[in-house]
Every structure is written in C-alpha cells, then in structure tokens.
Design a protein around this motif. Structure first.
Motif, PDB file in Angstrom:
ATOM      1  N   UNK A  91      -5.913  13.688  -8.453  1.00 55.83           N
ATOM      2  CA  UNK A  91      -6.016  14.896  -9.261  1.00 55.83           C
ATOM      3  C   UNK A  91      -7.311  15.642  -8.950  1.00 55.83           C
ATOM      4  N   UNK A  92      -8.408  14.905  -8.809  1.00 56.11           N
ATOM      5  CA  UNK A  92      -9.699  15.542  -8.529  1.00 56.11           C
ATOM      6  C   UNK A  92      -9.721  16.170  -7.150  1.00 56.11           C
ATOM      7  N   UNK A  93      -9.149  15.497  -6.155  1.00 58.78           N
ATOM      8  CA  UNK A  93      -9.111  16.044  -4.801  1.00 58.78           C
ATOM      9  C   UNK A  93      -8.283  17.323  -4.738  1.00 58.78           C
ATOM     10  N   UNK A  94      -7.202  17.362  -5.504  1.00 59.30           N
ATOM     11  CA  UNK A  94      -6.349  18.548  -5.518  1.00 59.30           C
ATOM     12  C   UNK A  94      -7.030  19.717  -6.227  1.00 59.30           C
ATOM     13  N   UNK A  95      -7.900  19.398  -7.211  1.00 55.61           N
ATOM     14  CA  UNK A  95      -8.475  20.441  -8.054  1.00 55.61           C
ATOM     15  C   UNK A  95      -9.864  20.879  -7.610  1.00 55.61           C
ATOM     16  N   UNK A 111     -12.707  21.405  -4.653  1.00 47.25           N
ATOM     17  CA  UNK A 111     -12.911  21.534  -3.209  1.00 47.25           C
ATOM     18  C   UNK A 111     -14.347  21.226  -2.798  1.00 47.25           C
ATOM     19  N   UNK A 112     -15.275  21.202  -3.756  1.00 52.31           N
ATOM     20  CA  UNK A 112     -16.685  21.074  -3.397  1.00 52.31           C
ATOM     21  C   UNK A 112     -17.186  19.632  -3.397  1.00 52.31           C
ATOM     22  N   UNK A 113     -16.694  18.807  -4.286  1.00 50.45           N
ATOM     23  CA  UNK A 113     -17.227  17.451  -4.404  1.00 50.45           C
ATOM     24  C   UNK A 113     -16.886  16.620  -3.175  1.00 50.45           C
ATOM     25  N   UNK A 114     -17.859  15.924  -2.580  1.00 50.99           N
ATOM     26  CA  UNK A 114     -17.576  15.044  -1.444  1.00 50.99           C
ATOM     27  C   UNK A 114     -16.614  13.932  -1.836  1.00 50.99           C
ATOM     28  N   UNK A 115     -15.861  13.432  -0.851  1.00 48.39           N
ATOM     29  CA  UNK A 115     -14.905  12.363  -1.115  1.00 48.39           C
ATOM     30  C   UNK A 115     -15.625  11.142  -1.686  1.00 48.39           C
ATOM     31  N   UNK A 116     -16.804  10.844  -1.157  1.00 49.32           N
ATOM     32  CA  UNK A 116     -17.556   9.703  -1.657  1.00 49.32           C
ATOM     33  C   UNK A 116     -17.932   9.851  -3.121  1.00 49.32           C
ATOM     34  N   UNK A 117     -18.272  11.077  -3.525  1.00 53.11           N
ATOM     35  CA  UNK A 117     -18.632  11.317  -4.927  1.00 53.11           C
ATOM     36  C   UNK A 117     -17.417  11.139  -5.836  1.00 53.11           C
ATOM     37  N   UNK A 118     -16.246  11.567  -5.358  1.00 53.08           N
ATOM     38  CA  UNK A 118     -15.027  11.405  -6.148  1.00 53.08           C
ATOM     39  C   UNK A 118     -14.669   9.930  -6.264  1.00 53.08           C
ATOM     40  N   UNK A 119     -14.814   9.189  -5.162  1.00 57.68           N
ATOM     41  CA  UNK A 119     -14.549   7.752  -5.208  1.00 57.68           C
ATOM     42  C   UNK A 119     -15.424   7.076  -6.250  1.00 57.68           C
ATOM     43  N   UNK A 135      -4.769  10.287   3.987  1.00 54.81           N
ATOM     44  CA  UNK A 135      -6.179  10.039   3.706  1.00 54.81           C
ATOM     45  C   UNK A 135      -6.663  11.029   2.652  1.00 54.81           C
ATOM     46  N   UNK A 136      -7.752  10.705   1.951  1.00 56.24           N
ATOM     47  CA  UNK A 136      -8.295  11.674   0.977  1.00 56.24           C
ATOM     48  C   UNK A 136      -8.626  13.025   1.610  1.00 56.24           C
ATOM     49  N   UNK A 137      -9.183  13.008   2.807  1.00 53.58           N
ATOM     50  CA  UNK A 137      -9.552  14.259   3.462  1.00 53.58           C
ATOM     51  C   UNK A 137      -8.321  15.094   3.823  1.00 53.58           C
ATOM     52  N   UNK A 138      -7.276  14.442   4.317  1.00 53.10           N
ATOM     53  CA  UNK A 138      -6.088  15.205   4.690  1.00 53.10           C
ATOM     54  C   UNK A 138      -5.363  15.758   3.469  1.00 53.10           C
ATOM     55  N   UNK A 139      -5.400  15.027   2.357  1.00 53.83           N
ATOM     56  CA  UNK A 139      -4.810  15.543   1.124  1.00 53.83           C
ATOM     57  C   UNK A 139      -5.525  16.809   0.689  1.00 53.83           C
ATOM     58  N   UNK A 140      -6.845  16.809   0.775  1.00 55.75           N
ATOM     59  CA  UNK A 140      -7.601  17.988   0.380  1.00 55.75           C
ATOM     60  C   UNK A 140      -7.283  19.175   1.287  1.00 55.75           C
ATOM     61  N   UNK A 141      -7.125  18.913   2.601  1.00 54.98           N
ATOM     62  CA  UNK A 141      -6.808  20.010   3.530  1.00 54.98           C
ATOM     63  C   UNK A 141      -5.402  20.535   3.319  1.00 54.98           C
ATOM     64  N   UNK A 142      -4.469  19.604   3.085  1.00 51.82           N
ATOM     65  CA  UNK A 142      -3.079  20.015   2.984  1.00 51.82           C
ATOM     66  C   UNK A 142      -2.644  20.416   1.601  1.00 51.82           C
ATOM     67  N   UNK A 143      -3.395  19.962   0.556  1.00 50.54           N
ATOM     68  CA  UNK A 143      -3.057  20.333  -0.797  1.00 50.54           C
ATOM     69  C   UNK A 143      -1.923  19.571  -1.401  1.00 50.54           C
ATOM     70  N   UNK A 144      -1.388  18.560  -0.683  1.00 49.95           N
ATOM     71  CA  UNK A 144      -0.313  17.758  -1.254  1.00 49.95           C
ATOM     72  C   UNK A 144      -0.250  16.413  -0.543  1.00 49.95           C
TER      73      UNK A 144
END
Length: 357
Positions: A311-315, A317-325, A347-356
């Motif tokens: 949910x956080x990765x989808x919402x 865009x600024x927080x680093x993946x490590x910070x969300x983890x 991957x978390x990064x690809x989800x953020x790029x693709x949005x789904x």
C-alpha cells in the motif's frame, strides 16, 4: 506556544487519543528529511510520565501544504487522516487528525505535545481522549472506517477482525440511507470488491456471475433490511472460512490477537508477546492461532507487513524502499525484498515503477 502545549484530560482511562491540527508546516523535503523526529506526544498522571509517542516525519506527519487527503495507519498504534483545510498566514494547509491507540487503558490527567528542534511547525486545534471504539462507514474513510480499497489485502491476509468491521460498517451504511438505489449500489460495490479479491487469490470464474445475480436479486427487494440481508447472505457464502467471524471463546481470543497485530505490526511483535498480552502460554497460543487461521502466527505477521508495504509503495513515490521496509517492521531490506517478491511476483522497485502487482 512556542514549543509545548499542555491540556487537561478529564475522562476516565484513555484508550485512544486524537489530536487535530496542522501536521506540519515546513515538513517537505526542502526543509527536513523523512525520518526526522519532529515532536513528542505525552500522557502524564500528575508529574509522572505514563506514555510517550515520538512523532516522526513521513510516518506521523507530512508536508501540510500538500492538500491531497491522507488516510493511513502506521503500524505503531497510530493513524493519520485528513479532516479539512485551514489558512495560516495566507497559505492553505491540510488539517489532519493524528490518532494514538494505546495497548491498554491508561490513567492520565494531562496531555502534552512537545515540538522538538526540527524545522517542522505544528498547530494543534483540539485534543480529545476516547474510552470506547466507534464505527464508521466503508464508503466514508474520513469517518475512520475500513476503506474498500483495503478489502483485497484483508482477504489475502485472512484478517477476519477487519473484515467483520467492514461488514458491520456496510450494514450501518445500508440501513441508514433513505435512498434504496444508493443502498443497492453500496451493497453491490462491496460485493464487487470482495469477489475481485477472491478472484485474485485463485477463486473460480463462477464468481464473475455473482455481481449480475446479486443485482437481479436486489431489484426484487424493497427495504433496507432486505437489501443488507441479501448481500450478507452472499458474503457469508463467498467469504473464505479464515475470515468468517467466529463466536466461541477461542475465536474471540484469536480476534483479539488479529486486532493487536493490526495496531502494532510495525513494532517488535512475536507470538510470545501476543500470547502474554492475551494471558496464554506461547505454545497454546500458537496452537489456537494456527487452528483458527490455518497458518502460523509468524507467517500471518509477515503477510500483514507485506500488504502494508505494498500500500505504501503504491501511494508514496518519495520514500526509499529501505525506509518503507523499516516502517512496516522489517529489520533488513534484503529479507523484505525476497519476501515481497515471493508474495507479489514483483520486486518493490518494479511495483513502484509499474503501479501494480
């Protein structure tokens, strides 16, 4: 002013504390980085400190000049939701409600909000204590309800406590509206989200017919009660056993465990700590939890954390993946990335790029 606000508490033992205000000015990335400790929220009994909650940028507050509404939980017993807007020195700012849910009722007679030495500037309009829970409507998340967007995650994880709350909110919404077509639409919308989540988890294509059949059935009923009963019958039939509400003593204990995880998933949580919270031995709690949910406690906890991270990765865009983890309770990013990819096939990064995912 300028750094500390004190307010009396005249209610009984505090279960939840709500603080309404601007959280915060000068909190954007040009002023301070995510993770900055901006303030401290405290409860006191006389001069004795009985509770303290650190207020952190990116988790408990964000740049208030961004007027996009916020509605999120943080996993440490806190949540933040937008309740309106205000104007300070000619600038429009978002007004939020910061809610802190305590692990147990605390006897306190004073509230203190203390701003620390960060650039962020907080304006507090109101603070109030709560001694019992309230229910909102799933279609009005500003009222504190379970958002419909979370139903998919609730079904995938098997969180029957949150699912029961969502159904209760649906009932309240349907029974109180004066427009029968609106009541039918609410029921069909909830059913559509549920069947969509079931299809995602491998449900039969027969689910695709549920919406049409339900719409035909609702056309034949003429009261709010009949509309809800028709939808409830379908929910009871479709919902997986793991999220059906139980009524026995064991079910109630497990429900308390699920609710505890929902409030505290980002903290250090273990089956031993939850067992202690419930007054059970660890081995007995493990047995009851697995018997009721079909999965071990640790697997359930990891699933909750991963859904929150998604949910956080989808919402955000600024927080680093490590910070969300870290924000959802993972100690290392490598473990988080492996578990995330295994659960969502991305991957978390690809989800953020693709949005789904």
């Amino acid at each position: 002013m300028p750094f500390t606000l004190d307010a009396p508490i005249r209610s009984g033992p505090v279960l939840r504390l709500h603080v309404v205000g601007v959280f915060a000015q000068f909190a954007g990335p040009e002023h301070e980085v995510a993770g900055t400790l901006g303030a401290s929220l405290q409860l006191l009994k006389g001069e004795t400190l009985v509770f303290r909650q650190e207020i952190v940028n990116g988790r408990h507050y964000a740049d208030a000049s961004d007027l996009t509404p916020v509605n999120r939980t943080s996993g440490d017993g806190t949540s933040l939701k937008t309740v309106g807007e205000t104007e300070i020195d000619g600038e429009r700012l978002r007004v939020d409600q910061l809610t802190v849910e305590l692990r147990e009722p605390l006897d306190a007679d004073r509230f203190k909000f203390k701003a620390l030495s960060s650039p962020a500037s907080f304006t507090v309009f109101d603070v109030y204590a709560e001694s019992e829970s309230r229910h909102g409507c799933p279609f009005h998340t500003a009222g504190g309800g379970v958002p419909l967007a979370r139903i998919g995650a609730i079904v995938r994880v098997g969180d029957r406590v949150e699912f029961a709350k969502a159904v209760d909110q649906l009932e309240a919404s349907i029974l109180t509206t004066r427009d029968l077509d609106e009541a039918r639409g609410q029921g069909l919308t909830f059913l559509a989200v549920l069947t969509g989540a079931l299809l995602e988890t491998g449900g039969s294509r027969q689910l695709l017919r549920e919406q049409l059949e339900a719409a035909r059935e609702l056309d034949r009923v003429g009261t709010n009660t009949e509309i809800f009963e028709a939808i409830r019958d379908r929910i009871d039939r479709l919902a997986p056993p793991a999220i059906r509400e139980g009524a026995g003593p064991t079910d109630r204990l497990v429900d308390k465990a699920l609710a505890f995880v929902e409030r505290n998933y980002a903290r250090r949580v273990s089956d031993a700590s939850v067992a202690q919270h419930l007054g059970l031995s660890t081995s007995h709690f493990r047995f009851l939890f697995r018997q009721a949910t079909g999965q071990p406690f640790h697997k359930y906890l990891v699933a909750v954390r991963l859904e929150k991270a998604r949910e956080m990765l989808m919402a955000e865009s600024a927080s680093p993946v490590g910070a969300i983890a870290k924000a959802v309770g993972f100690v290392g990013i490598s473990h988080f990335s492996r578990a995330f990819a295994q659960r969502f096939n991305a991957s978390p990064a690809s989800l953020r790029r693709g949005g789904e995912a």
